[in-house]
Scaffold this active site. Structure first.
Site, PDB file in Angstrom:
ATOM      1  N   ARG A 159      75.619   1.563  55.503  1.00  0.00           N
ATOM      2  CA  ARG A 159      76.264   1.435  56.820  1.00  0.00           C
ATOM      3  C   ARG A 159      75.472   2.119  57.937  1.00  0.00           C
ATOM      4  NH1 ARG A 159      81.229   1.513  53.525  1.00  0.00           N
ATOM      5  NH2 ARG A 159      82.347  -0.421  53.929  1.00  0.00           N
ATOM      6  N   GLN A 194      85.352   9.002  45.295  1.00  0.00           N
ATOM      7  CA  GLN A 194      85.195   7.847  44.403  1.00  0.00           C
ATOM      8  C   GLN A 194      84.722   8.295  43.019  1.00  0.00           C
ATOM      9  OE1 GLN A 194      83.266   3.953  45.595  1.00  0.00           O
ATOM     10  NE2 GLN A 194      81.510   4.923  44.611  1.00  0.00           N
ATOM     11  N   HIS A 198      70.426   4.549  46.291  1.00  0.00           N
ATOM     12  CA  HIS A 198      70.682   3.665  45.144  1.00  0.00           C
ATOM     13  C   HIS A 198      69.545   3.776  44.119  1.00  0.00           C
ATOM     14  CE1 HIS A 198      72.844   1.330  48.460  1.00  0.00           C
ATOM     15  NE2 HIS A 198      73.810   1.539  47.590  1.00  0.00           N
TER      16      HIS A 198
HETATM   17  P1  AMP Z   1      77.445   1.373  47.578  1.00  0.00           P
HETATM   18  O1  AMP Z   1      76.402   0.303  47.484  1.00  0.00           O
HETATM   19  O2  AMP Z   1      77.498   2.021  48.919  1.00  0.00           O
HETATM   20  O3  AMP Z   1      78.773   0.970  47.022  1.00  0.00           O
HETATM   21  O4  AMP Z   1      76.937   2.551  46.634  1.00  0.00           O
HETATM   22  C1  AMP Z   1      76.606   2.313  45.298  1.00  0.00           C
HETATM   23  C2  AMP Z   1      76.366   3.630  44.598  1.00  0.00           C
HETATM   24  O5  AMP Z   1      75.294   4.320  45.242  1.00  0.00           O
HETATM   25  C3  AMP Z   1      77.574   4.569  44.673  1.00  0.00           C
HETATM   26  O6  AMP Z   1      77.694   5.252  43.435  1.00  0.00           O
HETATM   27  C4  AMP Z   1      77.201   5.495  45.791  1.00  0.00           C
HETATM   28  O7  AMP Z   1      77.827   6.761  45.709  1.00  0.00           O
HETATM   29  C5  AMP Z   1      75.708   5.623  45.580  1.00  0.00           C
HETATM   30  N1  AMP Z   1      75.045   6.075  46.809  1.00  0.00           N
HETATM   31  C6  AMP Z   1      75.149   5.536  48.044  1.00  0.00           C
HETATM   32  N2  AMP Z   1      74.438   6.258  48.945  1.00  0.00           N
HETATM   33  C7  AMP Z   1      73.885   7.293  48.242  1.00  0.00           C
HETATM   34  C8  AMP Z   1      73.051   8.400  48.605  1.00  0.00           C
HETATM   35  N3  AMP Z   1      72.653   8.598  49.857  1.00  0.00           N
HETATM   36  N4  AMP Z   1      72.677   9.251  47.636  1.00  0.00           N
HETATM   37  C9  AMP Z   1      73.096   9.078  46.345  1.00  0.00           C
HETATM   38  N5  AMP Z   1      73.874   8.054  45.944  1.00  0.00           N
HETATM   39  C10 AMP Z   1      74.270   7.169  46.879  1.00  0.00           C
END
Ligand code: AMP
Length: 288
Positions: free
Chosen positions: A190, A156, A40
């Site tokens: 997760r 997504q 993030h």
């Molecule tokens: P989430 O909080 O899981 O909904 O993710 C929020 C944003 O962070 C989304 O655009 C995800 O694709 C991105 N994201 C989550 N994990 C990663 C990661 N390991 N590397 C890059 N972006 C990420």
């Protein structure tokens, strides 16, 4: 370190955005569900490079979870998230309540069509309708110049690009590379669900993708490389594989030959946790 402002209502958000606009600032937006990690924060860093002010949101969106999924136990830790956002130089956090996102009478849904059907869409019916609906609303509320999404969630990202084009939402969408742990596991909120033993097994997922991608790039038969990747995951301790497939990176059509730059997409289950990952597959001879 800048002080992070927090908007907890749509009215507060609008006032804060208007203040930034009055100063002529270009705005970047990073939507999240919280439980923040370095993945993030890489989006926040990219936002800082692309704009003058960065707005992040934290909203665990009930509409994108199925009835038997982990909405209730999804990790929530706003205090830690605030500290991380502040350290990363984020300017504003939008942390709305459920009624700010879905006010009484809320009835409109954004359906994304065929891009939402395979892979995650097949395993999680309604998931992408929930994602598209909340992301559309958040993009319209924040009205940023650019919004950052991770390639971690490849399908997504493709769907959001399609939606923003189709609905003429005036925010540029930028994809950002996957941030990984030292052993290659893609960072994910997760991952906190994994036991120590599962955490060790989890690194087999990026490894299987890497091996399959290398083999396919070197000219191996695609179906054979995918079958070997699935077998490798099961032998490593994954209990089930939802998909392990080669796809067109934009249309998500499954490929059985490498006739264009492609994406390997995988989701597999370890105990009660589903892990997602993906990897670029280049055409032979196109490595830099
Ligand atoms: P989430 O909080 O899981 O909904 O993710 C929020 C944003 O962070 C989304 O655009 C995800 O694709 C991105 N994201 C989550 N994990 C990663 C990661 N390991 N590397 C890059 N972006 C990420």
């Amino acid at each position: 370190m800048t002080r992070l402002a927090i908007a907890r209502s749509v009215a507060d958000l609008r006032a804060a955005i208007a203040g930034m606009r009055a100063l002529g600032k270009r705005i970047a937006f990073v939507p999240t569900m919280g439980a923040l990690h370095a993945g993030h924060l890489s989006l926040v860093a990219r936002g800082r490079a692309a704009a003058d002010a960065v707005v992040a949101s934290i909203f665990v969106n009930p509409k994108q979870f199925g009835p038997a999924e982990d909405f209730d136990r999804y990790p929530r830790n706003e205090a830690a998230d605030v500290a991380l956002l502040e350290g990363a130089g984020c300017d504003l956090l939008f942390a709305p309540g459920i009624d700010d996102i879905y006010p009484a009478g809320f009835a409109t849904e954004v359906r994304v069509g065929p891009l939402g059907e395979p892979f995650e869409g097949a395993i999680r019916p309604g998931h992408f309708t929930g994602v598209a609906t909340v992301v559309a609303r958040l993009l319209l509320l924040v009205s940023a110049d650019v919004a950052l999404f991770g390639e971690k969630d490849w399908q997504q990202l493709v769907i959001i690009r399609r939606m923003v084009a189709d609905l003429a939402i005036p925010t540029a969408i930028e994809g950002c590379p996957i941030v990984r742990e030292a052993d290659g596991l893609a960072m994910s909120s997760r991952n906190a669900y994994l036991s120590a033993a599962e955490r060790t097994v989890a690194a087999a997922l990026p490894r299987a993708l890497e091996i399959a991608a290398d083999a396919i790039e070197m000219g191996a038969d695609v179906q054979a490389a995918l079958a070997a990747g699935r077998a490798r995951l099961l032998a490593s301790g994954f209990e089930a594989i939802d998909y392990f497939a080669l796809a067109d990176p934009d249309t998500l059509a499954e490929l059985s030959v490498l006739d264009r730059p492609a994406r390997l997409l995988a989701a597999a289950r370890l105990g009660t946790t589903r892990l997602l990952d993906n990897r670029e597959v280049r055409l032979r001879g196109s490595r830099p």
